[in-house]
Design an enzyme around this catalytic site. Structure first.
Site, PDB file in Angstrom:
ATOM      1  N   ASP A   1       0.873  -1.177   0.000  1.00 52.82           N
ATOM      2  CA  ASP A   1       0.000   0.000   0.000  1.00 52.82           C
ATOM      3  C   ASP A   1       0.911   1.228   0.000  1.00 52.82           C
ATOM      4  O   ASP A   1       2.125   1.116   0.168  1.00 52.82           O
ATOM      5  CB  ASP A   1      -0.901  -0.012   1.249  1.00 52.82           C
ATOM      6  CG  ASP A   1      -1.874   1.155   1.253  1.00 52.82           C
ATOM      7  OD1 ASP A   1      -2.478   1.421   0.194  1.00 52.82           O
ATOM      8  OD2 ASP A   1      -2.024   1.833   2.280  1.00 52.82           O
ATOM      9  N   SER A   2       0.281   2.407  -0.121  1.00 51.97           N
ATOM     10  CA  SER A   2       1.051   3.643  -0.080  1.00 51.97           C
ATOM     11  C   SER A   2       1.434   4.023   1.350  1.00 51.97           C
ATOM     12  O   SER A   2       2.270   4.900   1.543  1.00 51.97           O
ATOM     13  CB  SER A   2       0.198   4.776  -0.662  1.00 51.97           C
ATOM     14  OG  SER A   2      -0.984   4.907   0.118  1.00 51.97           O
TER      15      SER A   2
ATOM     16  N   CYS B   1      -4.159  -2.236  -1.663  1.00 53.67           N
ATOM     17  CA  CYS B   1      -4.319  -0.857  -2.116  1.00 53.67           C
ATOM     18  C   CYS B   1      -5.275  -0.872  -3.304  1.00 53.67           C
ATOM     19  O   CYS B   1      -4.991  -1.499  -4.325  1.00 53.67           O
ATOM     20  CB  CYS B   1      -2.963  -0.296  -2.541  1.00 53.67           C
ATOM     21  SG  CYS B   1      -3.075   1.209  -3.502  1.00 53.67           S
TER      22      CYS B   1
ATOM     23  N   GLU C   1      -3.540   9.550   7.284  1.00 51.16           N
ATOM     24  CA  GLU C   1      -2.099   9.346   7.516  1.00 51.16           C
ATOM     25  C   GLU C   1      -1.607  10.238   8.665  1.00 51.16           C
ATOM     26  O   GLU C   1      -0.684   9.878   9.387  1.00 51.16           O
ATOM     27  CB  GLU C   1      -1.296   9.638   6.237  1.00 51.16           C
ATOM     28  CG  GLU C   1      -1.347   8.522   5.206  1.00 51.16           C
ATOM     29  CD  GLU C   1      -0.455   7.314   5.567  1.00 51.16           C
ATOM     30  OE1 GLU C   1       0.584   7.490   6.220  1.00 51.16           O
ATOM     31  OE2 GLU C   1      -0.825   6.183   5.176  1.00 51.16           O
TER      32      GLU C   1
ATOM     33  N   CYS D   1     -11.160   2.274  -0.391  1.00 53.38           N
ATOM     34  CA  CYS D   1      -9.756   2.604  -0.120  1.00 53.38           C
ATOM     35  C   CYS D   1      -9.434   1.985   1.229  1.00 53.38           C
ATOM     36  O   CYS D   1     -10.218   2.095   2.174  1.00 53.38           O
ATOM     37  CB  CYS D   1      -9.569   4.120  -0.067  1.00 53.38           C
ATOM     38  SG  CYS D   1      -7.953   4.623   0.585  1.00 53.38           S
TER      39      CYS D   1
ATOM     40  N   HIS E   1      -7.446   2.768   3.472  1.00 54.82           N
ATOM     41  CA  HIS E   1      -7.250   3.684   4.605  1.00 54.82           C
ATOM     42  C   HIS E   1      -8.564   3.948   5.360  1.00 54.82           C
ATOM     43  O   HIS E   1      -8.540   4.308   6.532  1.00 54.82           O
ATOM     44  CB  HIS E   1      -6.720   5.044   4.112  1.00 54.82           C
ATOM     45  CG  HIS E   1      -5.249   5.098   3.861  1.00 54.82           C
ATOM     46  ND1 HIS E   1      -4.658   4.531   2.751  1.00 54.82           N
ATOM     47  CD2 HIS E   1      -4.234   5.662   4.579  1.00 54.82           C
ATOM     48  CE1 HIS E   1      -3.338   4.764   2.788  1.00 54.82           C
ATOM     49  NE2 HIS E   1      -3.068   5.438   3.889  1.00 54.82           N
TER      50      HIS E   1
HETATM   51  N1  DGL Z   1      -4.917   2.815   0.570  1.00 54.59           N
HETATM   52  C1  DGL Z   1      -4.795   2.919  -0.852  1.00 54.59           C
HETATM   53  C2  DGL Z   1      -6.076   2.592  -1.539  1.00 54.59           C
HETATM   54  O1  DGL Z   1      -6.754   1.693  -1.095  1.00 54.59           O
HETATM   55  C3  DGL Z   1      -4.007   4.125  -1.351  1.00 54.59           C
HETATM   56  C4  DGL Z   1      -4.517   5.448  -0.930  1.00 54.59           C
HETATM   57  C5  DGL Z   1      -3.643   6.596  -1.424  1.00 54.59           C
HETATM   58  O2  DGL Z   1      -2.439   6.532  -1.241  1.00 54.59           O
HETATM   59  O3  DGL Z   1      -4.181   7.545  -1.997  1.00 54.59           O
HETATM   60  O4  DGL Z   1      -6.424   3.141  -2.551  1.00 54.59           O
END
Ligand code: DGL
Length: 267
Positions: free
Chosen positions: A9-10, A72, A147, A179, A181
Site C-alpha cells: 500500500d502507499s 491498495c 495518515e 480505499c 485507509h
Molecule cells: N490505501 C490505498 C487505496 O486503497 C491508497 C490510498 C492513497 O495513497 O491515496 O487506494
C-alpha cells in the site's frame, strides 16, 4: 516451503487488510510494504501509479512470496494487470473480493480520486450483479488526514459530509470502503450514515479468499493479532510509521526502512 504473503500500500491503509487476514488465519508469514515516501497514490495519474506498481512488484519478486495481496485499491484498479504480469505468483484483488460481498441494488463506493475515476468498482460489481446502481465518489481529503491520524475530527466530518451527500441522495443501501485507509475512519463514517446503510470492508472477503493458499482456519482468531512472522517495510520514516500503526495493530511493530531501487534493507 513456508507460505508467505506480500501486501503493499502507499502507507498505513493496507494494515486494515493485513489485520483482517491475521485475525482470520492467525500467525502467517507476511511482508508488508508501505510506500509512504510516495503517499498518497490516489491523486497521481495512471501512468505513475502503474510505474509504482511495477517497481513494488519487482521488489516483491526477491521476497520468496507465495501470493501477492493487493492491499491498495488504487493500484488494484489501475495496475492489477501489471502486478499479475510481473508477480509470478497468484494475486488477490480486493475489488473482486468486494463484489462478492454485495447483494444490495444501490451501492456507494468511497475511494481515492484515481480509483473512483477508473470505474473499476462499477465494472466488477455489474459484471457479477447486473442492474446494480453503483455510485463512485472520490475523496481526495481522506488519505492525507488519515495518515496524519485525523488531527481535526470536525474537518474530517465536514469533508465526509460532502463526499457522502451524493450517495445519500441516491439512497444507497450499502457503502464500500473503496480505499484501505478508510476503515481507520469507520466510527466517524458510521455516525454520518443512516443505521440501515451497510458498511462493507472488502478485506473481510479477501481474508476468506486466502483460504485458498492458507487453508480454512480451524477457528476464528481474535485480537490481539500476532506479528511474530510479519516483516513490515516502509520507504520513509520507519519510526513514524511504527507510531501510527500501533493503535490499529494493538502492538508496536518493528518497521524497516527499505529502498525499492537498490532492494536492500537499511535497518
Ligand atoms: N490505501 C490505498 C487505496 O486503497 C491508497 C490510498 C492513497 O495513497 O491515496 O487506494
Amino acid at each position: 516451503m513456508t507460505t508467505r504473503l506480500g501486501f503493499f500500500d502507499s502507507g498505513i491503509g493496507g494494515l486494515t487488510v493485513l489485520k483482517r487476514v491475521l485475525q482470520r488465519h492467525g500467525e502467517v508469514s507476511c511482508i508488508y510494504l508501505g510506500d509512504n515516501a510516495r503517499v498518497p497514490y490516489g491523486t497521481k495519474d495512471q501512468k505513475e501509479i502503474r510505474l509504482i506498481a511495477k517497481e513494488v512488484v519487482e521488489w516483491f519478486r526477491d521476497q520468496n512470496l507465495s501470493a501477492v495481496v493487493m492491499a491498495c485499491n488504487t493500484t488494484n484498479s489501475l495496475a492489477l494487470d501489471v502486478v499479475e504480469a510481473y508477480a509470478g505468483v497468484p494475486v488477490f484483488s480486493l475489488i473482486r473480493a468486494a463484489s462478492e460481498m454485495i447483494f444490495e441494488k444501490r451501492i456507494g463506493i468511497l475511494a481515492t480520486p484515481a480509483t473512483a475515476a477508473s470505474g473499476e468498482y462499477s465494472n466488477q460489481i455489474k459484471s457479477i450483479h447486473a442492474g446494480t446502481i453503483v455510485i463512485e465518489q472520490g475523496c481526495p481529503d481522506f488519505v492525507p488526514m488519515i495518515e496524519d491520524g485525523i488531527p481535526n475530527i470536525n474537518q474530517f466530518r465536514r469533508s465526509a459530509e460532502i463526499y457522502l451527500s451524493p450517495l445519500l441522495k441516491a439512497k444507497v443501501q450499502a457503502v464500500v470502503f473503496g480505499c484501505t485507509h478508510y476503515p481507520f475512519a469507520e466510527p466517524i463514517l458510521r455516525q454520518l450514515l443512516p443505521q440501515n446503510v451497510r458498511l462493507i470492508d472488502p478485506a473481510i472477503a479477501l481474508a476468506e479468499q486466502l483460504d485458498e493458499v492458507l487453508g480454512a482456519p480451524s477457528s476464528t482468531y481474535a485480537f490481539p493479532i500476532s506479528l511474530a512472522s510479519t516483516r513490515i517495510c516502509v520507504t520513509s520514516d520507519a519510526n513514524g510509521f511504527a507510531d501510527k500503526s500501533t493503535p490499529w495493530l494493538g502492538v508496536r511493530p518493528e518497521v524497516e526502512l527499505i529502498s525499492l531501487q537498490d532492494k536492500t534493507c537499511f535497518s
